[in-house]
Enzyme design. Structure first.
Site, PDB file in Angstrom:
ATOM      1  N   CYS A   1     -17.438 -30.729  59.341  1.00 57.51           N
ATOM      2  CA  CYS A   1     -17.241 -32.059  58.764  1.00 57.51           C
ATOM      3  C   CYS A   1     -18.382 -32.980  59.179  1.00 57.51           C
ATOM      4  O   CYS A   1     -19.266 -32.597  59.963  1.00 57.51           O
ATOM      5  CB  CYS A   1     -15.899 -32.659  59.207  1.00 57.51           C
ATOM      6  SG  CYS A   1     -15.809 -32.938  60.989  1.00 57.51           S
TER       7      CYS A   1
ATOM      8  N   CYS B   1     -18.775 -33.544  62.858  1.00 54.08           N
ATOM      9  CA  CYS B   1     -19.542 -32.470  63.507  1.00 54.08           C
ATOM     10  C   CYS B   1     -21.037 -32.771  63.398  1.00 54.08           C
ATOM     11  O   CYS B   1     -21.793 -32.565  64.359  1.00 54.08           O
ATOM     12  CB  CYS B   1     -19.226 -31.122  62.853  1.00 54.08           C
ATOM     13  SG  CYS B   1     -17.509 -30.595  63.009  1.00 54.08           S
TER      14      CYS B   1
ATOM     15  N   CYS C   1     -32.619 -63.596  39.564  1.00 49.88           N
ATOM     16  CA  CYS C   1     -33.716 -64.512  39.907  1.00 49.88           C
ATOM     17  C   CYS C   1     -34.512 -64.972  38.697  1.00 49.88           C
ATOM     18  O   CYS C   1     -34.703 -66.178  38.487  1.00 49.88           O
ATOM     19  CB  CYS C   1     -34.678 -63.837  40.886  1.00 49.88           C
ATOM     20  SG  CYS C   1     -33.924 -62.833  42.154  1.00 49.88           S
TER      21      CYS C   1
ATOM     22  N   CYS D   1     -52.101 -92.986  57.851  1.00 50.86           N
ATOM     23  CA  CYS D   1     -52.158 -91.789  57.030  1.00 50.86           C
ATOM     24  C   CYS D   1     -53.060 -90.757  57.690  1.00 50.86           C
ATOM     25  O   CYS D   1     -54.131 -91.100  58.199  1.00 50.86           O
ATOM     26  CB  CYS D   1     -52.700 -92.122  55.636  1.00 50.86           C
ATOM     27  SG  CYS D   1     -51.565 -93.131  54.676  1.00 50.86           S
TER      28      CYS D   1
END
Length: 547
Positions: free
Chosen positions: A13, A16, A128, A544
C-alpha cells in the site's frame, strides 16, 4: 551521484511506500521514488554511501531488498520507454501546468498534458486577462464621467457591452494561442483532450483510455464556491466566470462576498453604470489587511456610490419575475435586498472531485485541496500538485513558481523546495490594493517589536498632481534591526509599487536603505521612500525631492 533501481518485496500500500521512502532517506538516499504496485524503488546515492547500508536498513523492516540495478541516463530512458507511456503526465493546463511542462520538456522528459476544457486554465480564459481588461474599460468609463480637472469637459455614452465582450474575447484568444497553444508544439509535449481520473498510482484514464506515467502533476485549479444559503441553488446567479460574459450592464448588481473578486467585479460594474450592493458576513472589510487599508478602501467604495453591508446573516434567497430577493438579517433587523443580477463571490474550491484521488490514497484537506509538502509532493512522492488545487495563495505567479519547481524535481535534478515567504498580493480596484510581508498584528504575533509608518496619499506628489489622493502607504519595521518586514499600499499603480517593496522585504533592506536610495520624483513608487522617512520625520515639512 549514483542512480539505483531496487526491487523490494512486501510492499502492499501507499503507507508501505512511505515507510520504505523514510528508511531510504535515513540511510542517505536522495531523490527517492517508490512504487508499491511495481515493487520497486528508484533513488540516488551520494558518494560515500555504501549500497550495503541501504540493504541492511531495509532488512530491519518488513520489506526485503532484491535485485539492485545501476541506471545510466540511457538505461533510464530505456526503462521508461518499457514501463510507462510517459515520464511525466500533467492534469490541467494553466500556469502551473505549463511551467512544469516547459521545465520537464527542456530536461528531456516525455511529457503529456491532459485538459478537459480550454487550454490555458483560469487566468487567460476566465480570470486575470478577461477581468483586468474589463476593469480597465470600467475605469475609463467612470473617470470620463468623474475626472478631477476643472478645465476639462468630458462626456461619455452608455457602454456597449457587446462590443466590449467581443474585444475582450479577441484578446483572450490571442493570448491563449500565443502563450499556451503555440507552446505545445514549441516544446514538443503531447496535449490530450479529456477529463482524467486515477486508476492506480501510475495510471490515469482519459475517455476510457489508460495512460501510465512515472510521475504526475495535479494542476486542476479551483472553481467558484457556492455557499449553502437556503434557496440559492434554486435561483439564477452569476459567478466570477459568467459575470465576465454579460451583454448588458445590470441595473442593480447584488454581490454575496467582499473579497478581491467581489471588490473588483462589483466596482467594475459600478463604473459601467450599475447600482451595486456588496454584502459580507464579517464586521470589517478586508479583515486580513491593515485597518488603515480597510478603512481607505471602504471610504472610496462608498464615495463611488457602492453600498457595503457588514455583519450580514443570510436567511434565504428567492426569485420572482426576473428579480432576485436576498433576505438578510443585519444587526437584528430583517432586510430584503432586491436586484436584477446576483453575483456569488464567496471564495473558490479546489477541483478534485473528478480525480478519484481518494481511490489511490492521495490525502486531501478539509476543503478538498490536495495536501503537499515543500517539494510539492503529495503523500505519493511521484505525484505532485501545484497551484489553486492546493489552496496555495491564489495567484497565477504562485502557480507558475510551483509548477517550475515540480518540473525541476521530476527531472531528477537536485530537489528544490517552494518559497512562499514573500508573495506580493494585488487587488485591481481603483485605486488598487497591494501588500507584501507581515501586517502589524502578524508581526506582533510572531514576536517582533515593531515600528510603523503611515503615509496618506495626499503627502505623495504624484497623487497631488493627479488630483487623486485617495490612498495610503503603511510600512512595518522591525524595531531592533530597522529592517522592513511589511508594506501595504492603496493607490494608483499599487501593484507596480509593491514589487519594489517585495525586494525590500525579501532582501532585508532597512528604512535607511530606502531613505538613501534615490526615488524618481512624481512617481507613485516615491511613496515608499516618503513612507520610510515618515518613521522619523514629518514629510509635510520637507521640500520636493528632499530626503
Amino acid at each position: 551521484m549514483r542512480t539505483i533501481q531496487l526491487s523490494i518485496k512486501g510492499m502492499t500500500c501507499t503507507n508501505c511506500e512511505e515507510h520504505v521512502r523514510h528508511t531510504l532517506q535515513k540511510s542517505g538516499a536522495e531523490n527517492i521514488q517508490v512504487d508499491y504496485q511495481k515493487g520497486k524503488a528508484e533513488f540516488q546515492l551520494p558518494e560515500g554511501i555504501k549500497e550495503g547500508t541501504i540493504r541492511e536498513s531495509l532488512q530491519q523492516t518488513p520489506y526485503q531488498p532484491g535485485e539492485m540495478i545501476h541506471i545510466t541516463t540511457a538505461d533510464k530512458n530505456e526503462l521508461s520507454d518499457t514501463d510507462y507511456d510517459y515520464d511525466f503526465l500533467i492534469i490541467g493546463s494553466g500556469g502551473a501546468a505549463f511551467s512544469a511542462a516547459i521545465q520537464a520538456s527542456d530536461n528531456g522528459l516525455r511529457v503529456a498534458m491532459v485538459e478537459k476544457g480550454e487550454v490555458g486554465g483560469t487566468c487567460v480564459n476566465i480570470g486575470c486577462v478577461p477581468s483586468k481588461t474589463l476593469l480597465r474599460a470600467g475605469q475609463i468609463q467612470f473617470q470620463s464621467e468623474h475626472q478631477p480637472f476643472e478645465g476639462l469637459s468630458t462626456s461619455v455614452k452608455k457602454p456597449n457591452m457587446e462590443n466590449l465582450q467581443k474585444q475582450k474575447e479577441k484578446l483572450v484568444q490571442h493570448l491563449r494561442k500565443e502563450k499556451y497553444e503555440d507552446l505545445i508544439n514549441e516544446y514538443g509535449f503531447d496535449f490530450i483532450k479529456g477529463e482524467a481520473h486515477f486508476v492506480d498510482s501510475n495510471t490515469v484514464s482519459v475517455k476510457g483510455k489508460n495512460l501510465s506515467a512515472s510521475s504526475f502533476l495535479i494542476a486542476t485549479g479551483a472553481s467558484p464556491y457556492v455557499p449553502d444559503i437556503p434557496g440559492l441553488k434554486d435561483v439564477s446567479y452569476l459567478t466570477s466566470t459568467s459575470a465576465l460574459e454579460l451583454k448588458e450592464v445590470p441595473k442593480h448588481l447584488v454581490v454575496i462576498g467582499s473579497g478581491y473578486i467581489a471588490l473588483e467585479l462589483g466596482q467594475m460594474y459600478r463604473h459601467l453604470g450599475a447600482e451595486v450592493t456588496l454584502m459580507q458576513r464579517s464586521s470589517r472589510l478586508l479583515k486580513q489587511y491593515e485597518p488603515e487599508i480597510s478603512e481607505t478602501v471602504e471610504k472610496f467604495l462608498k464615495e463611488e456610490g457602492i453600498t457595503l453591508m457588514k455583519d450580514v446573516h443570510y436567511q434565504r434567497i428567492e426569485e420572482k419575475n426576473g428579480q432576485t430577493f436576498v433576505h438578510v438579517k443585519v444587526e437584528g433587523n430583517e432586510k430584503i435586498i432586491e436586484g436584477d443580477q446576483l453575483l456569488v463571490a464567496a471564495g473558490r474550491k479546489p477541483n478534485t472531485d473528478k480525480l478519484q484521488a481518494r481511490n489511490i490514497g492521495i490525502k486531501l484537506g478539509d476543503y478538498g485541496e490536495v495536501l503537499i509538502n515543500d517539494y510539492l509532493e503529495t503523500n505519493h512522492p511521484h505525484i505532485y500538485a501545484a497551484g489553486d488545487v492546493t489552496l496555495s495563495p491564489q495567484f497565477v505567479y504562485v502557480a507558475a513558481h510551483q509548477g517550475g519547481i515540480v518540473g525541476h524535481n521530476v527531472s531528477n535534478q537536485t530537489n528544490k523546495t517552494q518559497n512562499l515567504e514573500h508573495i506580493p498580493a494585488v487587488t485591481f480596484t481603483t485605486p488598487s490594493i497591494a501588500s507584501v510581508g507581515w501586517t502589524e498584528s502578524q508581526a506582533h504575533q510572531a514576536g517582533y517589536d515593531v515600528k510603523t509608518s503611515v503615509l496618506p496619499l495626499d503627502s505623495v506628489p504624484r497623487a497631488l498632481v493627479n488630483h487623486q489622493t485617495q490612498g495610503v502607504f503603511k510600512l512595518i519595521m522591525d524595531a531592533e534591526t530597522n529592517q522592513i518586514i511589511g508594506a501595504h499600499v492603496v493607490g494608483e499603480n499599487a501593484g507596480d509599487v509593491i514589487y519594489a517593496a517585495t525586494l525590500a522585504v525579501k532582501f532585508k533592506l532597512t528604512a535607511e536603505d530606502l531613505q538613501e536610495t534615490m526615488a524618481p520624483y512624481l512617481t507613485m513608487a516615491e511613496g515608499l521612500k516618503l513612507a520610510s522617512l515618515t518613521f522619523d520625520k514629518d514629510v509635510s515639512k520637507l521640500s520636493c525631492c528632499a530626503g
